[in-house]
Design a protein around this motif. Structure first.
Motif, PDB file in Angstrom:
ATOM      1  N   ALA A  80       0.831  -1.204   0.000  1.00 13.94           N
ATOM      2  CA  ALA A  80       0.000   0.000   0.000  1.00 13.94           C
ATOM      3  C   ALA A  80       0.867   1.257   0.000  1.00 13.94           C
ATOM      4  CB  ALA A  80      -0.932  -0.014   1.214  1.00 13.94           C
ATOM      5  N   ALA A  81       1.924   1.256   0.811  1.00 13.01           N
ATOM      6  CA  ALA A  81       2.828   2.405   0.843  1.00 13.01           C
ATOM      7  C   ALA A  81       3.529   2.592  -0.501  1.00 13.01           C
ATOM      8  CB  ALA A  81       3.853   2.227   1.958  1.00 13.01           C
ATOM      9  N   ALA A  82       3.932   1.494  -1.118  1.00 14.01           N
ATOM     10  CA  ALA A  82       4.617   1.579  -2.416  1.00 14.01           C
ATOM     11  C   ALA A  82       3.718   2.187  -3.471  1.00 14.01           C
ATOM     12  CB  ALA A  82       5.090   0.194  -2.842  1.00 14.01           C
ATOM     13  N   ARG A  83       2.420   1.845  -3.458  1.00 13.99           N
ATOM     14  CA  ARG A  83       1.506   2.407  -4.458  1.00 13.99           C
ATOM     15  C   ARG A  83       1.398   3.926  -4.291  1.00 13.99           C
ATOM     16  NH1 ARG A  83       1.972  -2.382  -5.343  1.00 13.99           N
ATOM     17  NH2 ARG A  83       3.851  -1.367  -6.160  1.00 13.99           N
ATOM     18  N   LEU A  84       1.356   4.397  -3.045  1.00 10.47           N
ATOM     19  CA  LEU A  84       1.280   5.839  -2.820  1.00 10.47           C
ATOM     20  C   LEU A  84       2.576   6.525  -3.261  1.00 10.47           C
ATOM     21  CD1 LEU A  84      -0.190   8.312  -1.767  1.00 10.47           C
ATOM     22  CD2 LEU A  84       0.824   7.871   0.480  1.00 10.47           C
ATOM     23  N   VAL A  85       3.710   5.928  -2.922  1.00 12.35           N
ATOM     24  CA  VAL A  85       4.987   6.530  -3.308  1.00 12.35           C
ATOM     25  C   VAL A  85       5.113   6.594  -4.827  1.00 12.35           C
ATOM     26  CG1 VAL A  85       7.499   6.271  -3.201  1.00 12.35           C
ATOM     27  CG2 VAL A  85       6.128   5.865  -1.156  1.00 12.35           C
ATOM     28  N   GLU A  86       4.672   5.552  -5.522  1.00 10.52           N
ATOM     29  CA  GLU A  86       4.681   5.580  -6.992  1.00 10.52           C
ATOM     30  C   GLU A  86       3.865   6.765  -7.512  1.00 10.52           C
ATOM     31  OE1 GLU A  86       4.938   0.732  -7.805  1.00 10.52           O
ATOM     32  OE2 GLU A  86       3.005   1.786  -7.842  1.00 10.52           O
ATOM     33  N   ALA A  87       2.705   7.009  -6.905  1.00  8.74           N
ATOM     34  CA  ALA A  87       1.866   8.124  -7.348  1.00  8.74           C
ATOM     35  C   ALA A  87       2.532   9.466  -7.062  1.00  8.74           C
ATOM     36  CB  ALA A  87       0.495   8.040  -6.668  1.00  8.74           C
ATOM     37  N   VAL A  88       3.116   9.607  -5.870  1.00 10.26           N
ATOM     38  CA  VAL A  88       3.792  10.861  -5.514  1.00 10.26           C
ATOM     39  C   VAL A  88       4.943  11.159  -6.475  1.00 10.26           C
ATOM     40  CG1 VAL A  88       5.224  11.967  -3.752  1.00 10.26           C
ATOM     41  CG2 VAL A  88       3.120  10.789  -3.083  1.00 10.26           C
ATOM     42  N   LEU A  89       5.690  10.111  -6.834  1.00 10.97           N
ATOM     43  CA  LEU A  89       6.839  10.287  -7.720  1.00 10.97           C
ATOM     44  C   LEU A  89       6.438  10.421  -9.187  1.00 10.97           C
ATOM     45  CD1 LEU A  89       9.373   7.732  -6.169  1.00 10.97           C
ATOM     46  CD2 LEU A  89       9.423  10.233  -6.014  1.00 10.97           C
ATOM     47  N   GLY A  90       5.157  10.234  -9.483  1.00 10.35           N
ATOM     48  CA  GLY A  90       4.716  10.324 -10.862  1.00 10.35           C
ATOM     49  C   GLY A  90       5.037   9.096 -11.685  1.00 10.35           C
ATOM     50  N   LEU A  91       5.333   7.989 -11.018  1.00 11.07           N
ATOM     51  CA  LEU A  91       5.629   6.757 -11.745  1.00 11.07           C
ATOM     52  C   LEU A  91       4.358   6.094 -12.246  1.00 11.07           C
ATOM     53  CD1 LEU A  91       8.305   5.213  -9.335  1.00 11.07           C
ATOM     54  CD2 LEU A  91       8.659   6.802 -11.239  1.00 11.07           C
ATOM     55  N   GLN A  92       3.266   6.264 -11.494  1.00 12.55           N
ATOM     56  CA  GLN A  92       1.980   5.677 -11.854  1.00 12.55           C
ATOM     57  C   GLN A  92       0.872   6.706 -11.636  1.00 12.55           C
ATOM     58  OE1 GLN A  92       1.474   2.752 -13.180  1.00 12.55           O
ATOM     59  NE2 GLN A  92       3.390   1.668 -12.803  1.00 12.55           N
ATOM     60  N   VAL A  93      -0.204   6.591 -12.405  1.00 10.00           N
ATOM     61  CA  VAL A  93      -1.387   7.424 -12.222  1.00 10.00           C
ATOM     62  C   VAL A  93      -2.225   6.820 -11.100  1.00 10.00           C
ATOM     63  CG1 VAL A  93      -3.501   8.275 -13.324  1.00 10.00           C
ATOM     64  CG2 VAL A  93      -1.368   8.112 -14.633  1.00 10.00           C
ATOM     65  N   PRO A  94      -2.794   7.633 -10.222  1.00  9.36           N
ATOM     66  CA  PRO A  94      -3.679   7.083  -9.171  1.00  9.36           C
ATOM     67  C   PRO A  94      -4.760   6.187  -9.761  1.00  9.36           C
ATOM     68  CG  PRO A  94      -3.217   9.391  -8.736  1.00  9.36           C
ATOM     69  CD  PRO A  94      -2.621   9.092 -10.085  1.00  9.36           C
ATOM     70  N   THR A  95      -5.140   5.189  -8.991  1.00  7.22           N
ATOM     71  CA  THR A  95      -6.086   4.197  -9.517  1.00  7.22           C
ATOM     72  C   THR A  95      -7.512   4.720  -9.592  1.00  7.22           C
ATOM     73  OG1 THR A  95      -6.438   3.302  -7.286  1.00  7.22           O
ATOM     74  CG2 THR A  95      -4.690   2.291  -8.610  1.00  7.22           C
ATOM     75  N   ASP A  96      -7.825   5.762  -8.831  1.00  2.75           N
ATOM     76  CA  ASP A  96      -9.225   6.218  -8.754  1.00  2.75           C
ATOM     77  C   ASP A  96      -9.225   7.725  -8.572  1.00  2.75           C
ATOM     78  OD1 ASP A  96     -11.939   6.377  -8.568  1.00  2.75           O
ATOM     79  OD2 ASP A  96     -12.090   5.435  -6.603  1.00  2.75           O
ATOM     80  N   LEU A  97      -9.493   8.485  -9.622  1.00  6.08           N
ATOM     81  CA  LEU A  97      -9.485   9.950  -9.551  1.00  6.08           C
ATOM     82  C   LEU A  97     -10.922  10.470  -9.477  1.00  6.08           C
ATOM     83  CD1 LEU A  97      -6.707  10.807 -12.154  1.00  6.08           C
ATOM     84  CD2 LEU A  97      -6.609  11.159  -9.701  1.00  6.08           C
ATOM     85  N   ARG A  98     -11.352  10.824  -8.240  1.00  6.94           N
ATOM     86  CA  ARG A  98     -12.704  11.366  -8.051  1.00  6.94           C
ATOM     87  C   ARG A  98     -12.712  12.656  -7.261  1.00  6.94           C
ATOM     88  NH1 ARG A  98     -16.184   6.668  -5.472  1.00  6.94           N
ATOM     89  NH2 ARG A  98     -14.206   6.283  -4.404  1.00  6.94           N
TER      90      ARG A  98
END
Length: 298
Positions: free
Chosen positions: A276-294
């Motif tokens: 879970a922490a890795a997914r957030l860090v990926e988003a912060v670093l711009g490596l991945q787009v957030p999974t749910d943009l609402r």
């Protein structure tokens, strides 16, 4: 605010075992399974074969990309484990997990014969915490399709190394890793099958490890995927005053600090929280787009 500096990885897209990773876009969590009665953290919780296999499969279900199986503790303060006993501990786990899951299986060993047998049983990574102390291990990897993790440590395998000193811990670790990577290349291991690990706490005191973590981007500049093995280690406890059982949150903080400096692999005990922490860090670093943009999007 400028984007954080992320050292480039020369060959970030890797096929390891039955998985494909892009280390320029993702942080991969490695679960830990110690088939030992005396590991520093779990003290035998996964020593029984069924518990070891269950722990590996649970790590896969929780989102780990790798699982690291070890039969011999790094610490020299534990009883000696012979090669035959190490094989008896490790191989049944590798065989069972490889039959039940596509997760990448890493075997934590410094012995060439154990590495060869583990690869034959289904392991895709050899995690050598002695930095290819036995160069023959590089030959084993070169003759297979396996990946090797080259780690910084200065002592002979399972030998004490009291009061380590460094003039500059970061430059010395970087130089060691560069030399050992070259050794692997010279023995025929292609660069796309090499990962590096600076060896948090291994033959280092807490001040050394904290300095290494602060300046980890200098190690990541070597251009290879970098593993941060920080979970519940002594530097976490000595920095926070927390007992092993309470080090989960600061372990994730340490892994996050490493990711901000270029690490793309985390070796962690609490896989679910780390993923879970890795997914957030990926988003912060711009490596991945957030999974749910609402939020505030309508």
């Amino acid at each position: 605010m400028p984007d954080p500096y992320l050292p480039p990885i020369r060959q970030p897209v890797r096929t390891i075992g039955r998985q494909r990773f892009d280390f320029s876009r993702q942080i991969v969590v490695m679960g830990i399974v110690n088939r030992t009665p005396d590991s520093f953290y779990d003290q035998g919780r996964t020593y029984a074969l069924d518990r070891a296999v269950d722990a590996a499969l649970a790590a896969a279900a929780a989102g780990a990309g790798w699982v690291d199986v070890g039969g011999v503790p790094f610490s020299p303060d534990t009883p000696e484990v012979g090669e035959s006993e190490e094989l008896d501990r490790v191989l049944p786990v590798v065989t069972a997990v490889a039959a039940a899951s596509d997760i990448v299986i890493s075997v934590d060993t410094f012995r060439p014969a154990v590495a060869a047998a583990a690869i034959a049983a289904g392991a895709a990574v050899v995690n050598d915490t002695t930095g290819l102390h036995h160069p023959e291990l590089a030959d084993v990897v070169a003759g297979s399709q396996a990946t090797v993790v080259v780690t910084h440590s200065r002592a002979e395998p399972r030998r004490p190394f009291p009061r380590p000193t460094y003039a500059d811990v970061v430059s010395e670790v970087k130089s060691f890793l560069a030399d050992r990577v070259q050794l692997a290349l010279d023995h025929g291991v292609p660069e796309e099958r090499i990962v590096i690990d600076p060896g948090h706490d291994l033959n280092k005191n807490t001040l050394h490890t904290l300095e290494l973590t602060r300046r980890l981007s200098e190690i990541a500049d070597l251009g290879l995927p970098l593993l941060a093995a920080v979970s519940n280690k002594d530097f976490v406890g000595e920095s926070t005053g927390l007992a092993k059982a309470d080090r989960g949150a600061p372990s994730i903080a340490a892994a996050t600090a490493c990711a901000l400096a270029g690490s793309r692999l985390w070796r962690m005990h609490d896989v679910g929280s780390a993923v879970a922490a890795a997914r957030l860090v990926e988003a912060v670093l711009g490596l991945q787009v957030p999974t749910d943009l609402r939020h505030n999007m309508s």
